[in-house]
Design a protein around this motif. Structure first.
Motif, mmCIF file in Angstrom:
data_model
loop_
_atom_site.group_PDB
_atom_site.id
_atom_site.type_symbol
_atom_site.label_atom_id
_atom_site.label_comp_id
_atom_site.label_asym_id
_atom_site.label_seq_id
_atom_site.Cartn_x
_atom_site.Cartn_y
_atom_site.Cartn_z
ATOM 1 N N ALA A 109 75.425 22.815 47.380
ATOM 2 C CA ALA A 109 74.133 23.479 47.607
ATOM 3 C C ALA A 109 73.004 22.513 47.257
ATOM 4 C CB ALA A 109 74.051 24.780 46.837
ATOM 5 N N ASN A 110 72.196 22.849 46.269
ATOM 6 C CA ASN A 110 71.082 21.972 45.899
ATOM 7 C C ASN A 110 71.336 21.273 44.567
ATOM 8 O OD1 ASN A 110 70.840 24.163 44.234
ATOM 9 N ND2 ASN A 110 68.650 24.412 44.503
ATOM 10 N N THR A 111 72.587 21.098 44.201
ATOM 11 C CA THR A 111 72.953 20.486 42.926
ATOM 12 C C THR A 111 73.888 19.299 43.174
ATOM 13 O OG1 THR A 111 72.819 22.645 41.870
ATOM 14 C CG2 THR A 111 73.966 20.924 40.662
ATOM 15 N N VAL A 112 73.588 18.194 42.495
ATOM 16 C CA VAL A 112 74.445 17.014 42.551
ATOM 17 C C VAL A 112 75.111 16.874 41.182
ATOM 18 C CG1 VAL A 112 74.545 14.536 42.893
ATOM 19 C CG2 VAL A 112 72.949 15.896 44.232
ATOM 20 N N ALA B 116 69.653 19.250 39.704
ATOM 21 C CA ALA B 116 69.434 20.324 40.672
ATOM 22 C C ALA B 116 67.984 20.305 41.143
ATOM 23 C CB ALA B 116 69.764 21.672 40.045
ATOM 24 N N CYS B 117 67.785 20.714 42.381
ATOM 25 C CA CYS B 117 66.439 20.728 42.961
ATOM 26 C C CYS B 117 66.084 22.104 43.492
ATOM 27 C CB CYS B 117 66.346 19.731 44.106
ATOM 28 S SG CYS B 117 66.426 18.037 43.565
ATOM 29 N N LYS B 118 64.802 22.382 43.484
ATOM 30 C CA LYS B 118 64.208 23.540 44.145
ATOM 31 C C LYS B 118 64.774 24.874 43.677
ATOM 32 C CE LYS B 118 63.127 20.786 48.122
ATOM 33 N NZ LYS B 118 63.490 20.415 49.455
ATOM 34 N N GLY B 119 64.594 25.172 42.416
ATOM 35 C CA GLY B 119 64.931 26.491 41.911
ATOM 36 C C GLY B 119 63.737 27.416 42.074
ATOM 37 N N LYS C 257 61.705 28.581 39.672
ATOM 38 C CA LYS C 257 60.572 28.244 38.819
ATOM 39 C C LYS C 257 60.449 26.761 38.511
ATOM 40 C CE LYS C 257 60.708 32.748 36.695
ATOM 41 N NZ LYS C 257 60.863 33.543 35.502
ATOM 42 N N TYR C 258 61.298 25.943 39.059
ATOM 43 C CA TYR C 258 61.247 24.517 38.765
ATOM 44 C C TYR C 258 61.438 23.701 40.040
ATOM 45 C CZ TYR C 258 66.332 24.864 38.950
ATOM 46 O OH TYR C 258 67.615 25.089 39.345
ATOM 47 N N SER C 259 60.983 22.462 39.983
ATOM 48 C CA SER C 259 61.155 21.588 41.145
ATOM 49 C C SER C 259 62.401 20.726 40.998
ATOM 50 C CB SER C 259 59.927 20.702 41.321
ATOM 51 O OG SER C 259 59.728 19.912 40.171
ATOM 52 N N ILE C 260 62.747 20.354 39.781
ATOM 53 C CA ILE C 260 63.950 19.555 39.541
ATOM 54 C C ILE C 260 64.465 19.842 38.132
ATOM 55 C CG2 ILE C 260 62.707 17.512 38.770
ATOM 56 C CD1 ILE C 260 64.837 15.888 40.405
ATOM 57 N N GLU C 261 65.794 19.821 37.964
ATOM 58 C CA GLU C 261 66.404 20.127 36.671
ATOM 59 C C GLU C 261 67.507 19.125 36.366
ATOM 60 O OE1 GLU C 261 68.470 23.950 34.564
ATOM 61 O OE2 GLU C 261 69.210 23.383 36.537
ATOM 62 N N LEU C 262 67.550 18.700 35.110
ATOM 63 C CA LEU C 262 68.623 17.843 34.613
ATOM 64 C C LEU C 262 69.403 18.658 33.590
ATOM 65 C CD1 LEU C 262 69.952 15.027 34.333
ATOM 66 C CD2 LEU C 262 68.327 14.596 32.512
ATOM 67 N N TYR C 263 70.722 18.751 33.766
ATOM 68 C CA TYR C 263 71.578 19.545 32.886
ATOM 69 C C TYR C 263 72.675 18.648 32.329
ATOM 70 C CZ TYR C 263 74.996 23.099 31.512
ATOM 71 O OH TYR C 263 75.891 23.866 30.819
ATOM 72 N N ALA C 264 72.902 18.756 31.007
ATOM 73 C CA ALA C 264 73.946 17.956 30.359
ATOM 74 C C ALA C 264 74.640 18.806 29.294
ATOM 75 C CB ALA C 264 73.350 16.713 29.730
#
Length: 158
Positions: free
Chosen positions: A54-57, A70-73, A75-82
């Protein structure tokens, strides 16, 4: 009386050819997530692009259990998750800081400081879920009995 029927077909074909040429001539554009993931893989040692859904790498690294951009949620334009073990190592925090610096175009010192503050605040007094804002970035840290994770986002309006 002359019928107009023979003239409609050539005009329709010409319009279809012009429209097809416009679509063929438009350049292909890569997604912001793909660009960010490739930049992370090229600039940080041992980070590899795993797959895209989808919109997550999704990415891999030996210090982290899970990594994703992840992109285009909503409420956010870009997200980094760890995600890592319950007690994050300083190397993991440095990894998150350097990844966030590349993704959000902020200095590495600022992103490392924000990630450190967020991950270190979790505990007996403040609880297992921390949400904070640092240098126009939203940091959400959580932990369970075995894992801790951090999500760094930037709002759509920033």
């Amino acid at each position: 009386m002359i019928s107009r029927r023979p003239f409609r077909r050539p005009i329709f074909l010409a319009a279809a050819l012009v429209l097809a040429a416009a679509f063929i001539a438009s350049p292909a554009r890569a997604d912001r997530c793909d660009d960010s993931a490739k930049e992370l893989a090229n600039n940080i040692d041992k980070v590899k692009v795993n797959f895209k859904a989808a919109n997550t790498v999704y990415l891999t690294h030996p210090l982290a259990k899970e990594l994703s951009v992840a992109c285009k949620g909503d409420k956010y334009s870009i997200e980094l998750y760890a995600k890592t073990d319950r007690k994050p190592k300083p190397e993991f925090i440095a990894l998150v800081g350097s990844m966030a610096a590349l993704v959000f175009s902020v200095t590495k010192d600022d992103t490392t400081t924000g990630a450190t503050r967020c991950l270190k605040r979790m505990g007996l007094i403040r609880g297992d879920k921390i949400s904070m804002r640092f240098r126009r970035l939203n940091l959400d840290c959580q932990r369970s009995k075995t894992e801790a994770w951090i999500a760094i986002t930037r709002g759509k309006d920033e």
